[in-house]
Enzyme design. Structure first.
Site, PDB file in Angstrom:
ATOM      1  N   GLN A 104       0.844  -1.199   0.000  1.00 47.77           N
ATOM      2  CA  GLN A 104       0.000   0.000   0.000  1.00 47.77           C
ATOM      3  C   GLN A 104       0.881   1.253   0.000  1.00 47.77           C
ATOM      4  O   GLN A 104       1.661   1.490   0.933  1.00 47.77           O
ATOM      5  CB  GLN A 104      -0.949   0.030   1.203  1.00 47.77           C
ATOM      6  N   TYR A 185      -5.551  11.318   3.821  1.00 49.87           N
ATOM      7  CA  TYR A 185      -4.142  11.532   3.483  1.00 49.87           C
ATOM      8  C   TYR A 185      -4.029  12.320   2.174  1.00 49.87           C
ATOM      9  O   TYR A 185      -5.022  12.830   1.659  1.00 49.87           O
ATOM     10  CB  TYR A 185      -3.399  10.187   3.486  1.00 49.87           C
ATOM     11  N   ARG A 232      -7.616   2.441  -2.891  1.00 54.16           N
ATOM     12  CA  ARG A 232      -8.516   2.528  -1.741  1.00 54.16           C
ATOM     13  C   ARG A 232      -9.085   3.935  -1.576  1.00 54.16           C
ATOM     14  O   ARG A 232      -8.335   4.917  -1.636  1.00 54.16           O
ATOM     15  CB  ARG A 232      -7.763   2.150  -0.459  1.00 54.16           C
ATOM     16  N   GLY A 322      -9.722  -5.970   9.065  1.00 51.40           N
ATOM     17  CA  GLY A 322      -8.597  -5.292   9.700  1.00 51.40           C
ATOM     18  C   GLY A 322      -8.327  -5.825  11.089  1.00 51.40           C
ATOM     19  O   GLY A 322      -7.537  -6.760  11.272  1.00 51.40           O
TER      20      GLY A 322
HETATM   21  C1  PHB Z   1      -3.771   4.591  11.693  1.00 51.14           C
HETATM   22  O1  PHB Z   1      -2.586   4.493  12.013  1.00 51.14           O
HETATM   23  O2  PHB Z   1      -4.662   4.638  12.542  1.00 51.14           O
HETATM   24  C2  PHB Z   1      -4.135   4.619  10.289  1.00 51.14           C
HETATM   25  C3  PHB Z   1      -3.161   4.556   9.326  1.00 51.14           C
HETATM   26  C4  PHB Z   1      -3.523   4.551   7.985  1.00 51.14           C
HETATM   27  C5  PHB Z   1      -4.838   4.640   7.654  1.00 51.14           C
HETATM   28  C6  PHB Z   1      -5.817   4.715   8.608  1.00 51.14           C
HETATM   29  C7  PHB Z   1      -5.467   4.708   9.931  1.00 51.14           C
HETATM   30  O3  PHB Z   1      -5.210   4.654   6.399  1.00 51.14           O
END
Ligand code: PHB
Length: 371
Positions: A104, A185, A232, A322
């Site tokens: 990813q 992000y 995603r 997850g």
């Molecule tokens: C997290 O560290 O909580 C985290 C990292 C990446 C993501 C979502 C959450 O896409």
């Protein structure tokens, strides 16, 4: 064990672009902040992924494409040769156990902190809009700062960073890549009008706000082909203080435009990332699925029954799990046999060593026979 579970679609193979998955159970990308010096994965990380190789597909934890893209302490990179060598341990161990793993690709944009940036500089973003909340730095949580808006002529360099990271992932032995365009992000910051206040060709209209997404998809598929690239999105998630006045207006056109790249899959986070699935009950995820040419992977809070129903109702082709994968390395076998799932310990989600990482056991024989 009920027959409908044995016959379940969850355990049917799936053709996903160039890959054949033995089942439809995917290990979702999970940040665990356990990578050592130089942001290089090592034997501990390799053991963790190898334990989970019976998943139909593993998506790696989010992996920084550059130092600038890094926003959390102890997360891995893929820009350096040392990082490629570290990832080779991981991909080799997963393949030796018969698994498949994609990388990813991550740039956090404004969700960083000067202490994580090259030369202690400001995090970069579409616009100078400060996120609420704290960054996870090497010395603990520190408040987010006002990011620096990227100059228009810096953006080709960011796209080139994605292309380089994609090529590094190939050298590292991954089976493909997932473009992280979710969870507030960098790419998501460009998509949303709450964070994108630009007046150049990367801001304003929906067509302009999706431009970076499409340029990154083009660069990454030039390296991997669409058949080994997934993407995603989290259309309604407020993760990392992201907001949009009209997500429907953005994500319909974004997904339609992505079809030109022939992506293997679209990975959708339903609701709030890692939280409430029903924050936007009117958002039509099924419409996105209908308009997309590849497979649809759904994520967020799934258990066996929910996954079964989503596949049976043709709402998804694949389900990403997850938190269940944190505590159940053999999640695929447990779901198949209807065995109980172990509960993850939130205190060991981020940082630390083997405890809460590689020490969750697989079912023992007794549990397998009882299930
Ligand atoms: C997290 O560290 O909580 C985290 C990292 C990446 C993501 C979502 C959450 O896409």
């Amino acid at each position: 064990m009920p027959d409908d579970i044995i016959a379940s679609e969850l355990f049917q193979p799936a053709r996903m672009g160039a890959l054949t998955l033995p089942n439809r159970i995917v290990m979702a990308p999970l940040t665990r902040s356990r990578v050592g010096k130089g942001d290089v994965p090592g034997p501990l990380n390799s053991a963790y992924y190898a334990q989970r190789a019976s998943a139909g597909l593993i998506i790696s934890e989010a992996t920084n494409i550059t130092r600038q893209g890094k926003g959390y302490a102890f997360t891995p990179g893929i820009w350096s040769d040392a990082q490629v060598a570290g990832w080779r341990l991981v991909t080799g161990a997963v393949h030796a156990r018969g698994g498949r793993i994609v990388c990813q690709l991550w740039h956090v944009g404004r969700i960083s902190h000067p202490s994580l940036q090259p030369d202690g500089g400001l995090p970069v973003a579409p616009s100078a809009v400060t996120p609420k909340g704290n960054a996870f730095t090497e010395t603990g949580f520190q408040p987010h700062v006002e990011p620096r808006a990227l100059e228009t002529d810096e953006i080709p360099g960011i796209v080139a960073d994605y292309r380089h990271a994609a090529a590094q992932a190939k050298r590292a032995g991954f089976d493909g890549v997932e473009i992280h365009a979710a969870n507030g992000y960098l790419i998501d910051q460009f998509l949303r009008d709450g964070t994108n206040k630009r007046t150049d060709r990367y801001g304003g209209s929906v067509g302009n706000r999706i431009r970076l997404l499409l340029e990154v998809a083009e660069a990454v598929t030039a390296v991997w082909g669409g058949e080994r690239t997934g993407l995603r999105l989290s259309p309604v998630s407020p993760a990392n203080d992201i907001a949009d006045s009209d997500p429907v207006a953005v994500f319909g056109p974004a997904v339609a435009a992505l079809n030109r790249f022939g992506l293997a899959y679209l990975h959708l986070v339903e609701g709030a990332t890692g939280g409430d699935r029903n924050i936007a009950p009117d958002f039509d995820f099924a419409a996105l699925r209908r308009s997309f040419n590849g497979l649809t992977m759904l994520n967020n809070g799934y258990d066996l029954g929910m996954a079964e129903r989503a596949l049976r109702a043709d709402r998804a082709d694949l389900i990403a799990f997850g938190k269940p994968y944190i505590a159940n390395p053999d999640l695929a076998e447990r779901l198949r046999s209807g065995a109980p799932l172990a509960k993850p310990d939130t205190a060991t989600f981020y940082g630390g060593g083997a405890h809460g990482y590689t020490d969750y056991p697989a079912m023992d024989e007794e549990q397998r026979n009882a299930a």
